[in-house]
Design a protein around this motif. Structure first.
Motif, PDB file in Angstrom:
ATOM      1  N   GLU A  46      -7.642   5.581  -5.644  1.00  0.00           N
ATOM      2  CA  GLU A  46      -8.252   4.699  -6.644  1.00  0.00           C
ATOM      3  C   GLU A  46      -9.692   5.125  -6.949  1.00  0.00           C
ATOM      4  O   GLU A  46     -10.102   5.132  -8.106  1.00  0.00           O
ATOM      5  CB  GLU A  46      -8.214   3.256  -6.156  1.00  0.00           C
ATOM      6  CG  GLU A  46      -6.828   2.649  -6.179  1.00  0.00           C
ATOM      7  CD  GLU A  46      -6.770   1.274  -5.524  1.00  0.00           C
ATOM      8  OE1 GLU A  46      -7.810   0.814  -4.997  1.00  0.00           O
ATOM      9  OE2 GLU A  46      -5.686   0.680  -5.530  1.00  0.00           O
ATOM     10  N   ARG A  47     -10.450   5.491  -5.907  1.00  0.00           N
ATOM     11  CA  ARG A  47     -11.832   5.950  -6.138  1.00  0.00           C
ATOM     12  C   ARG A  47     -11.841   7.242  -6.951  1.00  0.00           C
ATOM     13  O   ARG A  47     -12.664   7.406  -7.862  1.00  0.00           O
ATOM     14  CB  ARG A  47     -12.533   6.175  -4.799  1.00  0.00           C
ATOM     15  CG  ARG A  47     -12.933   4.886  -4.119  1.00  0.00           C
ATOM     16  CD  ARG A  47     -13.951   5.090  -2.996  1.00  0.00           C
ATOM     17  NE  ARG A  47     -13.940   6.391  -2.367  1.00  0.00           N
ATOM     18  CZ  ARG A  47     -13.564   6.636  -1.110  1.00  0.00           C
ATOM     19  NH1 ARG A  47     -13.153   5.649  -0.347  1.00  0.00           N
ATOM     20  NH2 ARG A  47     -13.621   7.855  -0.615  1.00  0.00           N
ATOM     21  N   LEU A  48     -10.932   8.158  -6.631  1.00  0.00           N
ATOM     22  CA  LEU A  48     -10.871   9.405  -7.389  1.00  0.00           C
ATOM     23  C   LEU A  48     -10.468   9.164  -8.837  1.00  0.00           C
ATOM     24  O   LEU A  48     -10.976   9.823  -9.753  1.00  0.00           O
ATOM     25  CB  LEU A  48      -9.899  10.381  -6.720  1.00  0.00           C
ATOM     26  CG  LEU A  48     -10.367  10.967  -5.393  1.00  0.00           C
ATOM     27  CD1 LEU A  48      -9.247  11.780  -4.754  1.00  0.00           C
ATOM     28  CD2 LEU A  48     -11.599  11.818  -5.581  1.00  0.00           C
ATOM     29  N   GLU A  49      -9.572   8.213  -9.057  1.00  0.00           N
ATOM     30  CA  GLU A  49      -9.165   7.875 -10.421  1.00  0.00           C
ATOM     31  C   GLU A  49     -10.354   7.339 -11.219  1.00  0.00           C
ATOM     32  O   GLU A  49     -10.544   7.702 -12.386  1.00  0.00           O
ATOM     33  CB  GLU A  49      -8.035   6.853 -10.375  1.00  0.00           C
ATOM     34  CG  GLU A  49      -7.436   6.535 -11.712  1.00  0.00           C
ATOM     35  CD  GLU A  49      -6.270   5.566 -11.607  1.00  0.00           C
ATOM     36  OE1 GLU A  49      -5.594   5.374 -12.629  1.00  0.00           O
ATOM     37  OE2 GLU A  49      -6.037   4.998 -10.526  1.00  0.00           O
ATOM     38  N   LYS A  50     -11.170   6.499 -10.589  1.00  0.00           N
ATOM     39  CA  LYS A  50     -12.370   5.975 -11.261  1.00  0.00           C
ATOM     40  C   LYS A  50     -13.352   7.091 -11.567  1.00  0.00           C
ATOM     41  O   LYS A  50     -13.973   7.111 -12.634  1.00  0.00           O
ATOM     42  CB  LYS A  50     -13.033   4.905 -10.394  1.00  0.00           C
ATOM     43  CG  LYS A  50     -12.248   3.613 -10.317  1.00  0.00           C
ATOM     44  CD  LYS A  50     -12.925   2.622  -9.398  1.00  0.00           C
ATOM     45  CE  LYS A  50     -12.087   1.378  -9.228  1.00  0.00           C
ATOM     46  NZ  LYS A  50     -12.707   0.438  -8.272  1.00  0.00           N
ATOM     47  N   ARG A  51     -13.505   8.033 -10.637  1.00  0.00           N
ATOM     48  CA  ARG A  51     -14.417   9.157 -10.867  1.00  0.00           C
ATOM     49  C   ARG A  51     -13.958  10.014 -12.039  1.00  0.00           C
ATOM     50  O   ARG A  51     -14.773  10.438 -12.858  1.00  0.00           O
ATOM     51  CB  ARG A  51     -14.516  10.019  -9.615  1.00  0.00           C
ATOM     52  CG  ARG A  51     -15.314   9.385  -8.514  1.00  0.00           C
ATOM     53  CD  ARG A  51     -15.404  10.296  -7.326  1.00  0.00           C
ATOM     54  NE  ARG A  51     -16.140   9.677  -6.246  1.00  0.00           N
ATOM     55  CZ  ARG A  51     -16.383  10.267  -5.095  1.00  0.00           C
ATOM     56  NH1 ARG A  51     -15.958  11.493  -4.874  1.00  0.00           N
ATOM     57  NH2 ARG A  51     -17.056   9.638  -4.167  1.00  0.00           N
ATOM     58  N   VAL A  52     -12.668  10.294 -12.095  1.00  0.00           N
ATOM     59  CA  VAL A  52     -12.135  11.104 -13.201  1.00  0.00           C
ATOM     60  C   VAL A  52     -12.348  10.383 -14.524  1.00  0.00           C
ATOM     61  O   VAL A  52     -12.751  10.998 -15.521  1.00  0.00           O
ATOM     62  CB  VAL A  52     -10.650  11.441 -12.970  1.00  0.00           C
ATOM     63  CG1 VAL A  52     -10.005  12.012 -14.222  1.00  0.00           C
ATOM     64  CG2 VAL A  52     -10.489  12.410 -11.810  1.00  0.00           C
ATOM     65  N   LEU A  76      -1.723   4.782   4.931  1.00  0.00           N
ATOM     66  CA  LEU A  76      -1.295   4.624   3.545  1.00  0.00           C
ATOM     67  C   LEU A  76      -2.326   3.845   2.733  1.00  0.00           C
ATOM     68  O   LEU A  76      -2.650   4.227   1.604  1.00  0.00           O
ATOM     69  CB  LEU A  76       0.069   3.932   3.498  1.00  0.00           C
ATOM     70  CG  LEU A  76       0.689   3.720   2.124  1.00  0.00           C
ATOM     71  CD1 LEU A  76       0.898   5.054   1.415  1.00  0.00           C
ATOM     72  CD2 LEU A  76       2.000   2.972   2.253  1.00  0.00           C
ATOM     73  N   GLU A  77      -2.856   2.778   3.302  1.00  0.00           N
ATOM     74  CA  GLU A  77      -3.871   1.998   2.596  1.00  0.00           C
ATOM     75  C   GLU A  77      -5.142   2.812   2.369  1.00  0.00           C
ATOM     76  O   GLU A  77      -5.757   2.731   1.295  1.00  0.00           O
ATOM     77  CB  GLU A  77      -4.186   0.718   3.387  1.00  0.00           C
ATOM     78  CG  GLU A  77      -3.069  -0.303   3.346  1.00  0.00           C
ATOM     79  CD  GLU A  77      -3.328  -1.506   4.231  1.00  0.00           C
ATOM     80  OE1 GLU A  77      -4.428  -1.595   4.822  1.00  0.00           O
ATOM     81  OE2 GLU A  77      -2.435  -2.359   4.333  1.00  0.00           O
ATOM     82  N   ASP A  78      -5.531   3.628   3.357  1.00  0.00           N
ATOM     83  CA  ASP A  78      -6.701   4.498   3.188  1.00  0.00           C
ATOM     84  C   ASP A  78      -6.472   5.511   2.076  1.00  0.00           C
ATOM     85  O   ASP A  78      -7.359   5.763   1.255  1.00  0.00           O
ATOM     86  CB  ASP A  78      -7.026   5.224   4.491  1.00  0.00           C
ATOM     87  CG  ASP A  78      -7.527   4.285   5.575  1.00  0.00           C
ATOM     88  OD1 ASP A  78      -7.902   3.133   5.244  1.00  0.00           O
ATOM     89  OD2 ASP A  78      -7.522   4.689   6.760  1.00  0.00           O
ATOM     90  N   ALA A  79      -5.283   6.103   2.048  1.00  0.00           N
ATOM     91  CA  ALA A  79      -4.969   7.085   1.007  1.00  0.00           C
ATOM     92  C   ALA A  79      -4.977   6.431  -0.374  1.00  0.00           C
ATOM     93  O   ALA A  79      -5.454   7.030  -1.351  1.00  0.00           O
ATOM     94  CB  ALA A  79      -3.611   7.731   1.287  1.00  0.00           C
ATOM     95  N   LEU A  80      -4.465   5.208  -0.472  1.00  0.00           N
ATOM     96  CA  LEU A  80      -4.475   4.510  -1.753  1.00  0.00           C
ATOM     97  C   LEU A  80      -5.891   4.200  -2.216  1.00  0.00           C
ATOM     98  O   LEU A  80      -6.202   4.326  -3.407  1.00  0.00           O
ATOM     99  CB  LEU A  80      -3.653   3.219  -1.662  1.00  0.00           C
ATOM    100  CG  LEU A  80      -2.146   3.399  -1.617  1.00  0.00           C
ATOM    101  CD1 LEU A  80      -1.458   2.062  -1.346  1.00  0.00           C
ATOM    102  CD2 LEU A  80      -1.642   3.993  -2.911  1.00  0.00           C
ATOM    103  N   SER A  81      -6.760   3.813  -1.296  1.00  0.00           N
ATOM    104  CA  SER A  81      -8.142   3.519  -1.698  1.00  0.00           C
ATOM    105  C   SER A  81      -8.856   4.795  -2.137  1.00  0.00           C
ATOM    106  O   SER A  81      -9.632   4.775  -3.099  1.00  0.00           O
ATOM    107  CB  SER A  81      -8.903   2.821  -0.569  1.00  0.00           C
ATOM    108  OG  SER A  81      -9.100   3.688   0.520  1.00  0.00           O
TER     109      SER A  81
END
Length: 86
Positions: A53-59, A45-50
């Motif tokens: 978050e990275r994908l959100e920053k990229r978008v 779950l923590e890996d999926a959340l990170s």
């Protein structure tokens, strides 16, 4: 006949009183043990959340670049969609 009653009465009492209580308590304790996440599930779950978050920053970065290079890119895409284009 007395031997049959000797085994039958305790068996009926066990099946009607003890066995249901035993089963209820067994599955109740099992469900209490399995309430939380395991360490592996928590790490996944923590890996999926990170990653999210990275994908959100990229978008957000891509939208910033598009806003700078093509200011009307959002409305242009919606106009193409309304006209039936792809």
């Amino acid at each position: 006949m007395s031997m049959l009653v000797f085994f039958f009465v305790p068996a009926v009492i066990f099946l009607t009183v003890v066995a249901p209580i035993w089963l209820i308590l067994h599955y109740w304790t099992r469900s209490r043990q399995n309430k939380g996440l395991s360490d592996e599930e928590r790490q996944t779950l923590e890996d999926a959340l990170s990653v999210a978050e990275r994908l959100e920053k990229r978008v957000a970065t891509l939208e910033t670049i598009l806003d700078a290079e093509h200011p009307n890119w959002r409305t242009a895409r919606e106009d193409d969609y309304r006209r039936g284009g792809s």
